[in-house]
Scaffold this motif. Sequence first.
Motif, short mmCIF file in Angstrom:
data_model
loop_
_atom_site.label_atom_id
_atom_site.label_comp_id
_atom_site.label_asym_id
_atom_site.label_seq_id
_atom_site.Cartn_x
_atom_site.Cartn_y
_atom_site.Cartn_z
N GLU A 124 44.18 -61.94 10.02
CA GLU A 124 44.69 -60.69 10.59
C GLU A 124 45.91 -60.89 11.48
O GLU A 124 46.73 -59.98 11.65
CB GLU A 124 43.59 -60.02 11.40
CG GLU A 124 42.39 -59.59 10.58
CD GLU A 124 41.28 -59.06 11.47
OE1 GLU A 124 41.12 -57.81 11.52
OE2 GLU A 124 40.59 -59.86 12.11
N ARG A 125 46.01 -62.06 12.08
CA ARG A 125 47.14 -62.37 12.95
C ARG A 125 47.51 -63.84 12.78
O ARG A 125 46.69 -64.66 12.37
CB ARG A 125 46.81 -62.10 14.43
CG ARG A 125 46.56 -60.65 14.78
CD ARG A 125 47.82 -59.81 14.72
NE ARG A 125 47.58 -58.45 15.17
CZ ARG A 125 47.18 -57.45 14.40
NH1 ARG A 125 46.92 -57.69 13.11
NH2 ARG A 125 47.01 -56.24 14.89
N GLY A 126 48.75 -64.17 13.14
CA GLY A 126 49.21 -65.54 13.05
C GLY A 126 49.88 -65.99 14.34
O GLY A 126 50.43 -65.16 15.08
N PHE A 127 49.81 -67.28 14.61
CA PHE A 127 50.55 -67.90 15.70
C PHE A 127 51.26 -69.13 15.15
O PHE A 127 50.77 -69.77 14.22
CB PHE A 127 49.62 -68.31 16.85
CG PHE A 127 49.81 -67.50 18.10
CD1 PHE A 127 50.69 -67.92 19.09
CD2 PHE A 127 49.11 -66.32 18.28
CE1 PHE A 127 50.86 -67.16 20.25
CE2 PHE A 127 49.27 -65.56 19.44
CZ PHE A 127 50.16 -65.98 20.43
N VAL A 128 52.41 -69.44 15.73
CA VAL A 128 53.23 -70.56 15.26
C VAL A 128 53.41 -71.55 16.40
O VAL A 128 53.74 -71.17 17.52
CB VAL A 128 54.60 -70.06 14.79
CG1 VAL A 128 55.47 -71.22 14.32
CG2 VAL A 128 54.45 -69.04 13.66
N ALA A 129 53.22 -72.85 16.09
CA ALA A 129 53.42 -73.90 17.11
C ALA A 129 53.72 -75.23 16.43
O ALA A 129 52.82 -75.99 16.10
CB ALA A 129 52.18 -74.02 18.00
N PHE A 130 55.02 -75.49 16.22
CA PHE A 130 55.43 -76.73 15.55
C PHE A 130 55.90 -77.80 16.52
O PHE A 130 56.10 -78.94 16.13
CB PHE A 130 56.53 -76.43 14.53
CG PHE A 130 56.00 -75.77 13.30
CD1 PHE A 130 55.47 -76.51 12.26
CD2 PHE A 130 56.01 -74.39 13.17
CE1 PHE A 130 54.96 -75.90 11.13
CE2 PHE A 130 55.51 -73.77 12.04
CZ PHE A 130 54.98 -74.53 11.01
N GLY A 131 56.11 -77.44 17.79
CA GLY A 131 56.61 -78.42 18.73
C GLY A 131 58.07 -78.76 18.44
O GLY A 131 58.66 -78.29 17.47
N GLY A 132 58.65 -79.59 19.30
CA GLY A 132 60.02 -80.05 19.07
C GLY A 132 61.06 -78.97 19.23
O GLY A 132 62.11 -79.02 18.59
N ASN A 133 60.79 -77.96 20.08
CA ASN A 133 61.77 -76.91 20.30
C ASN A 133 63.05 -77.50 20.89
O ASN A 133 63.01 -78.45 21.67
CB ASN A 133 61.22 -75.84 21.23
CG ASN A 133 60.07 -75.08 20.60
OD1 ASN A 133 59.81 -75.21 19.41
ND2 ASN A 133 59.36 -74.30 21.39
N ARG A 134 64.18 -76.90 20.54
CA ARG A 134 65.47 -77.41 20.99
C ARG A 134 65.92 -76.69 22.26
O ARG A 134 66.05 -75.47 22.27
CB ARG A 134 66.53 -77.25 19.90
CG ARG A 134 67.87 -77.84 20.30
CD ARG A 134 68.90 -77.70 19.21
NE ARG A 134 70.20 -78.15 19.66
CZ ARG A 134 71.32 -78.02 18.96
NH1 ARG A 134 71.29 -77.44 17.76
NH2 ARG A 134 72.47 -78.45 19.44
N VAL A 135 66.16 -77.45 23.31
CA VAL A 135 66.69 -76.90 24.56
C VAL A 135 68.21 -77.05 24.50
O VAL A 135 68.73 -78.16 24.40
CB VAL A 135 66.13 -77.65 25.78
CG1 VAL A 135 66.59 -76.98 27.08
CG2 VAL A 135 64.61 -77.71 25.72
N HIS A 136 68.92 -75.93 24.60
CA HIS A 136 70.38 -75.97 24.45
C HIS A 136 71.07 -76.32 25.76
O HIS A 136 71.75 -75.51 26.38
CB HIS A 136 70.88 -74.61 23.94
CG HIS A 136 70.44 -74.30 22.54
ND1 HIS A 136 70.84 -75.04 21.45
CD2 HIS A 136 69.63 -73.34 22.06
CE1 HIS A 136 70.30 -74.55 20.35
NE2 HIS A 136 69.55 -73.51 20.69
#
Length: 303
Positions: free
Chosen positions: A225-237
């Motif tokens: 019914e719902r989704g969440f996303v969490a792949f890590g490694g986000n880019r800090v600009h």
Amino acid sequence: MEKSYDCIIIGGGIAGLQAGIQLGRYKHKTLILDSNNGRSNLCKNYRNILGWPEGVSGETLRQSGKKQAERVGVIFKEQKASKLNKSDNIFTITTDQQEFLQTRTVLIATGVMDRLPAGIENLKKCLGETMFICPDCDGYEVEDKKLIVIGSGQAGAGMAITLNYWTKDITYINHEQKELDVSTLQDLKDLGILHISKPILEIIVKDESIFEGVLFKDGQKIMGERGFVAFGGNRVHSELAEKLGVQLEKKHIVVNARTKETNIENVWAAGDVVAHSEQVAIAMGDGVQAAIWIHKRLRSIEP
């Protein structure tokens, strides 16, 4: 030919726009440089902002914020800052279109971009509506729902464990099949979170923005019914800031808690590039706070 400003804001997301509005109201000659490719471009609905009980999209906030800033004289250029140098208390910014801009003060509001791997069809279609990224913003939206967390390794498992506060019906899909440590596997088991480690082909979407589940590359489907996303490694600009000598901590810019100024005089920072709060309200507050102190500094150095 170089163009000169009182303040150049690098980044036209929520923090940058709010700072620009404040500086425009102070009648400072202000420019916002924006590549129009930030996190707020992706979110279709922020639901935890005062005054917007039904939510408001990032696109709406950006468009209305730009109009509001332009009303008070703020100038916009859809360009990316590629270089930032300081000489004799004047900053020179070189853009990706080889334009040279000079300013007495700089606000860095370049933000963070979530890592969303290529190859999963429809991944961005539901963001902010029925798929989410920030548990503090949107954990409430999955309360007692059949939830699928799509992620990678420890980052995805951690998100699934966090969201157990809101719902007990959770499946964690480890799309990149990264190994989990023994204690995390035990935590998932103890909480009754199903862990599946195999790649996803596409997100199943109804009516453009309603998450219904996932289709794996092997043809199997799992509905939710719902989704969440969490792949890590986000880019800090924070690359421009780092090259200028601005102090960083885990790639985030370190600022004075009161003024939002960095260790480099006349350089401020605001929004997620400073503290990865993922909160629009905090980004707005940081933008205003930085602008107030930029105004004070400009007043003190006026000829």
